[in-house]
Design a protein around this motif. Structure first.
Motif, PDB file in Angstrom:
ATOM      1  N   LEU A  26      -4.074 -12.309   1.050  1.00 28.91           N
ATOM      2  CA  LEU A  26      -2.663 -11.951   0.890  1.00 28.91           C
ATOM      3  C   LEU A  26      -2.310 -10.720   1.718  1.00 28.91           C
ATOM      4  N   ILE A  27      -3.211  -9.745   1.753  1.00 28.49           N
ATOM      5  CA  ILE A  27      -2.953  -8.546   2.552  1.00 28.49           C
ATOM      6  C   ILE A  27      -3.044  -8.859   4.040  1.00 28.49           C
ATOM      7  N   GLY A  28      -4.106  -9.561   4.443  1.00 25.87           N
ATOM      8  CA  GLY A  28      -4.323  -9.820   5.857  1.00 25.87           C
ATOM      9  C   GLY A  28      -3.297 -10.765   6.468  1.00 25.87           C
ATOM     10  N   ILE A  29      -3.014 -11.872   5.809  1.00 24.77           N
ATOM     11  CA  ILE A  29      -2.078 -12.854   6.349  1.00 24.77           C
ATOM     12  C   ILE A  29      -0.671 -12.279   6.458  1.00 24.77           C
ATOM     13  N   ASN A  30      -0.274 -11.469   5.490  1.00 22.80           N
ATOM     14  CA  ASN A  30       1.089 -10.952   5.445  1.00 22.80           C
ATOM     15  C   ASN A  30       1.235  -9.569   6.062  1.00 22.80           C
ATOM     16  N   ALA A  31       0.227  -9.108   6.813  1.00 21.94           N
ATOM     17  CA  ALA A  31       0.298  -7.769   7.403  1.00 21.94           C
ATOM     18  C   ALA A  31       1.374  -7.682   8.484  1.00 21.94           C
ATOM     19  N   LYS A  32       1.423  -8.662   9.362  1.00 17.68           N
ATOM     20  CA  LYS A  32       2.383  -8.701  10.463  1.00 17.68           C
ATOM     21  C   LYS A  32       2.723 -10.155  10.761  1.00 17.68           C
ATOM     22  N   SER A  33       3.740 -10.361  11.571  1.00 23.51           N
ATOM     23  CA  SER A  33       4.059 -11.739  11.950  1.00 23.51           C
ATOM     24  C   SER A  33       2.907 -12.358  12.735  1.00 23.51           C
ATOM     25  N   GLN A  34       2.174 -11.531  13.529  1.00 24.57           N
ATOM     26  CA  GLN A  34       1.057 -12.057  14.304  1.00 24.57           C
ATOM     27  C   GLN A  34      -0.080 -12.556  13.423  1.00 24.57           C
ATOM     28  N   LEU A  71       2.535   2.424  10.156  1.00 26.86           N
ATOM     29  CA  LEU A  71       2.437   1.179  10.902  1.00 26.86           C
ATOM     30  C   LEU A  71       1.641   0.153  10.100  1.00 26.86           C
ATOM     31  N   SER A  72       1.704  -1.110  10.503  1.00 26.00           N
ATOM     32  CA  SER A  72       1.158  -2.193   9.674  1.00 26.00           C
ATOM     33  C   SER A  72      -0.200  -2.692  10.116  1.00 26.00           C
ATOM     34  N   GLU A  73      -0.760  -2.160  11.205  1.00 28.51           N
ATOM     35  CA  GLU A  73      -2.071  -2.629  11.659  1.00 28.51           C
ATOM     36  C   GLU A  73      -3.160  -2.379  10.617  1.00 28.51           C
ATOM     37  N   GLY A  74      -3.072  -1.256   9.907  1.00 23.81           N
ATOM     38  CA  GLY A  74      -4.087  -0.931   8.909  1.00 23.81           C
ATOM     39  C   GLY A  74      -4.238  -2.007   7.853  1.00 23.81           C
ATOM     40  N   ALA A  75      -3.115  -2.596   7.425  1.00 25.15           N
ATOM     41  CA  ALA A  75      -3.176  -3.676   6.436  1.00 25.15           C
ATOM     42  C   ALA A  75      -3.890  -4.890   7.011  1.00 25.15           C
ATOM     43  N   GLY A  76      -3.683  -5.164   8.302  1.00 29.83           N
ATOM     44  CA  GLY A  76      -4.377  -6.281   8.928  1.00 29.83           C
ATOM     45  C   GLY A  76      -5.884  -6.067   8.965  1.00 29.83           C
ATOM     46  N   PHE A  77      -6.318  -4.852   9.342  1.00 34.47           N
ATOM     47  CA  PHE A  77      -7.749  -4.551   9.375  1.00 34.47           C
ATOM     48  C   PHE A  77      -8.366  -4.682   7.982  1.00 34.47           C
ATOM     49  N   LEU A  78      -7.702  -4.079   6.999  1.00 34.59           N
ATOM     50  CA  LEU A  78      -8.210  -4.108   5.623  1.00 34.59           C
ATOM     51  C   LEU A  78      -8.290  -5.536   5.102  1.00 34.59           C
ATOM     52  N   GLY A  79      -7.236  -6.318   5.326  1.00 33.51           N
ATOM     53  CA  GLY A  79      -7.210  -7.686   4.827  1.00 33.51           C
ATOM     54  C   GLY A  79      -8.317  -8.541   5.398  1.00 33.51           C
ATOM     55  N   ALA A 108      -6.323   7.952   1.432  1.00 33.47           N
ATOM     56  CA  ALA A 108      -7.366   7.964   0.402  1.00 33.47           C
ATOM     57  C   ALA A 108      -7.448   6.613  -0.302  1.00 33.47           C
ATOM     58  N   ILE A 109      -6.291   6.019  -0.614  1.00 26.73           N
ATOM     59  CA  ILE A 109      -6.276   4.691  -1.252  1.00 26.73           C
ATOM     60  C   ILE A 109      -6.945   3.661  -0.350  1.00 26.73           C
ATOM     61  N   THR A 110      -6.609   3.691   0.931  1.00 27.09           N
ATOM     62  CA  THR A 110      -7.185   2.724   1.861  1.00 27.09           C
ATOM     63  C   THR A 110      -8.690   2.922   2.003  1.00 27.09           C
ATOM     64  N   CYS A 111      -9.139   4.187   1.989  1.00 23.76           N
ATOM     65  CA  CYS A 111     -10.579   4.450   2.052  1.00 23.76           C
ATOM     66  C   CYS A 111     -11.297   3.810   0.868  1.00 23.76           C
ATOM     67  N   VAL A 112     -10.695   3.889  -0.316  1.00 25.19           N
ATOM     68  CA  VAL A 112     -11.288   3.263  -1.503  1.00 25.19           C
ATOM     69  C   VAL A 112     -11.383   1.751  -1.305  1.00 25.19           C
ATOM     70  N   LEU A 113     -10.311   1.138  -0.807  1.00 25.37           N
ATOM     71  CA  LEU A 113     -10.306  -0.316  -0.630  1.00 25.37           C
ATOM     72  C   LEU A 113     -11.286  -0.747   0.465  1.00 25.37           C
ATOM     73  N   LEU A 128       0.836  -1.200   0.000  1.00 29.02           N
ATOM     74  CA  LEU A 128       0.000   0.000   0.000  1.00 29.02           C
ATOM     75  C   LEU A 128       0.873   1.253   0.000  1.00 29.02           C
ATOM     76  N   ASP A 129       1.968   1.216   0.763  1.00 28.98           N
ATOM     77  CA  ASP A 129       2.877   2.370   0.795  1.00 28.98           C
ATOM     78  C   ASP A 129       3.495   2.607  -0.578  1.00 28.98           C
TER      79      ASP A 129
END
Length: 484
Positions: free
Chosen positions: A189-197, A151-159, A103-108, A79-80
């Motif tokens: 792919l976005i959610g699983i690979n967002a963080k090690s957790q 930070l990477s939490e946003g990718a986890g939420f979106l995924g 803005a990109i994340t809002c679209v997704l 996303l970055d």
């Protein structure tokens, strides 16, 4: 019917996107300040990080900096990168502009909400209710700021949102099912690979795909598409995780250090007994309450004599022998989960005129309620989870398995994440437990939606009959006379 659904979906997308953009930009942009970990994503992007420490304001623009190397793996980097390229096309001189990223994340997010609403087998009114509830979760003040952050939490939420919407669409028939498969691939792919957790999502995702069963599909027709999704997501995740350090090996000792000297030996219990149970000398008291980077134990000669006991195996052995203390630590993890907002991270830029660490509370519905109940910890979180379990089981029994699959997919991850962060990290509990609170809130919404009445199937009298094809008299078979 299909064109009507498409028009409805377009309306949901436009309205959702409008609400999210207003939420993001009016009266001033909101994001999430860096806690000191942002350099890991900015590094490979070529962005300049001002300071490697927790920041009280949000930097919405990061200029180019010296190239560096980080083994940190996160789909947030995708996303970055997209925000960086789009920002350049729009004339931004920044290496990363968080306004563009937000803005990109809002679209997704709007895409995820729209897909989810279209996948629901509900009346139009109930679908509108679903869109509102999903917006309340995604726009909640505890989560929304991470969509414009380093930070990477946003990718986890979106995924997780995209995966849930995709799994629901895969239970439909026709072209919708294939659109659902595509969305599931992207979301997973976005959610699983967002963080090690979030790698904890892998077994739950496999189980969810195994339970996908669209109506009327049997045998190979049922399994082909889920297997294809699994292969693509599995191969993609393997490639992504091979590019760096998926297990965060460089932080492993630091995490265990924090577990020992923040969670277990916290100075408020029987310190000597806890140190003895861990096989540590009394002199280790000097590290209580200090972070790994503050204590700098690698420079301490005494630490070297017992550093081998600062290990996961030793911590697990302690937990097994001290169930009471383990439950206390889980209770603190539940309190951190419900607290929702890290106190030291601000929501606004320095130019906003607001004091350091100022936070916004524009949409505090879920996080506000959870914060009120935070002191009760597991005494609130446990019953909420049990209610969600009841709704999920009910969905399976009432042949609404698609709701049950999504509910348990999110809930089981939340339960696992609580234990993983509370027992295995020991520091920044409120921030780390956001990956417990978010799927809990999302699972709660789907549990509520599973209780809404489904529209009745059309009655036989209401089914439009095929128009009778006209037959010209010239081709009509002559009628036989009734008399011989």
């Amino acid at each position: 019917m299909r064109s009507r659904e498409l028009r409805f979906g377009l309306g949901v997308f436009v309205l959702s996107l409008g609400v999210l953009l207003v939420r993001f930009l009016v009266p001033r942009p909101v994001g999430m300040a860096d806690n000191g970990d942002g350099w890991r994503l900015l590094c490979n992007l070529g962005g300049r990080h001002p300071e490697l420490r927790s920041e009280y304001y949000v930097h919405f623009s990061y200029g180019p900096g010296t190239a560096c190397k980080s083994d940190y793996i996160s789909s947030q980097a995708w996303l970055d990168w997209l925000a960086s390229k789009l920002g350049t096309l729009l004339g931004s001189s920044a290496q990363l502009n968080l306004i563009v990223l937000g803005a990109i994340t809002c679209v997704l997010v709007a895409v995820g909400i729209t897909a989810t609403v279209l996948a629901l087998d509900l009346s139009v009114r109930s679908r509108v209710v679903a869109a509102v509830l999903l917006l309340l979760v995604m726009a909640d003040s505890a989560f929304f700021g991470y969509f414009a952050s380093v930070l990477s939490e946003g990718a986890g939420f979106l995924g997780m949102l995209l995966t849930a919407g995709g799994l629901l669409l895969m239970h439909r028939t026709g072209a919708w099912r294939y659109w659902g498969a595509a969305l599931t691939v992207v979301g997973a792919l976005i959610g699983i690979n967002a963080k090690s957790q979030t790698l904890l999502l892998i077994p739950l995702f496999v189980l969810a795909l195994a339970l996908v069963r669209p109506p009327g599909k049997r045998g190979w027709a049922r399994w082909a598409l889920p297997l294809g999704v699994l292969v693509v997501v599995g191969a993609g995740t393997a490639v992504v995780q091979s590019q760096g350090d998926p297990a965060n090996t460089e932080y492993r000792e630091a995490n265990v250090f924090h577990v020992v000297f923040d969670s277990i030996v916290d100075g408020r219990h029987d310190t000597d007994a806890d140190l003895a149970a861990l096989g540590l000398p009394p002199s280790a008291k000097k590290f209580i309450g200090k972070s790994w980077w503050e204590a700098r134990p690698w420079t301490d000669a005494d630490y070297d004599t017992y550093s081998d006991r600062i290990s996961r195996r030793n911590v697990v052995r302690y937990y097994a022998g001290h169930p009471g203390r383990t439950l206390e630590i889980l209770q603190q993890g539940a309190v951190d989960t419900l607290t929702a907002r890290p106190a030291r991270l601000g929501s606004f830029p320095e130019t906003s005129g607001l004091p350091p660490m100022a936070q916004e509370y524009r949409v505090p519905v879920f996080s506000g309620l959870s914060a009120l109940a935070a002191p009760l910890g597991l005494f609130v979180l446990g019953p909420v989870w049990l209610l969600i379990v009841w709704a999920g089981v009910r969905a399976f029994r009432r042949r609404a398995r698609e709701y049950g699959i999504v509910v348990f997919f999110l809930l089981l991850f939340a339960v696992g994440q609580l234990g993983l962060s509370a027992l295995g990290e020991g520091v920044e509990g409120v921030k780390h437990q956001l990956l417990t609170l978010f799927p809990t809130c999302l699972a709660f919404v789907f549990a509520v939606l599973s209780l809404l009445p489904r529209p009745a199937p059309p009655a036989e009298d209401d089914v439009e009959e095929e128009p009778v094809t006209e037959v010209f008299n010239a081709f009509r078979e002559p009628e036989r006379s009734a008399f011989r």
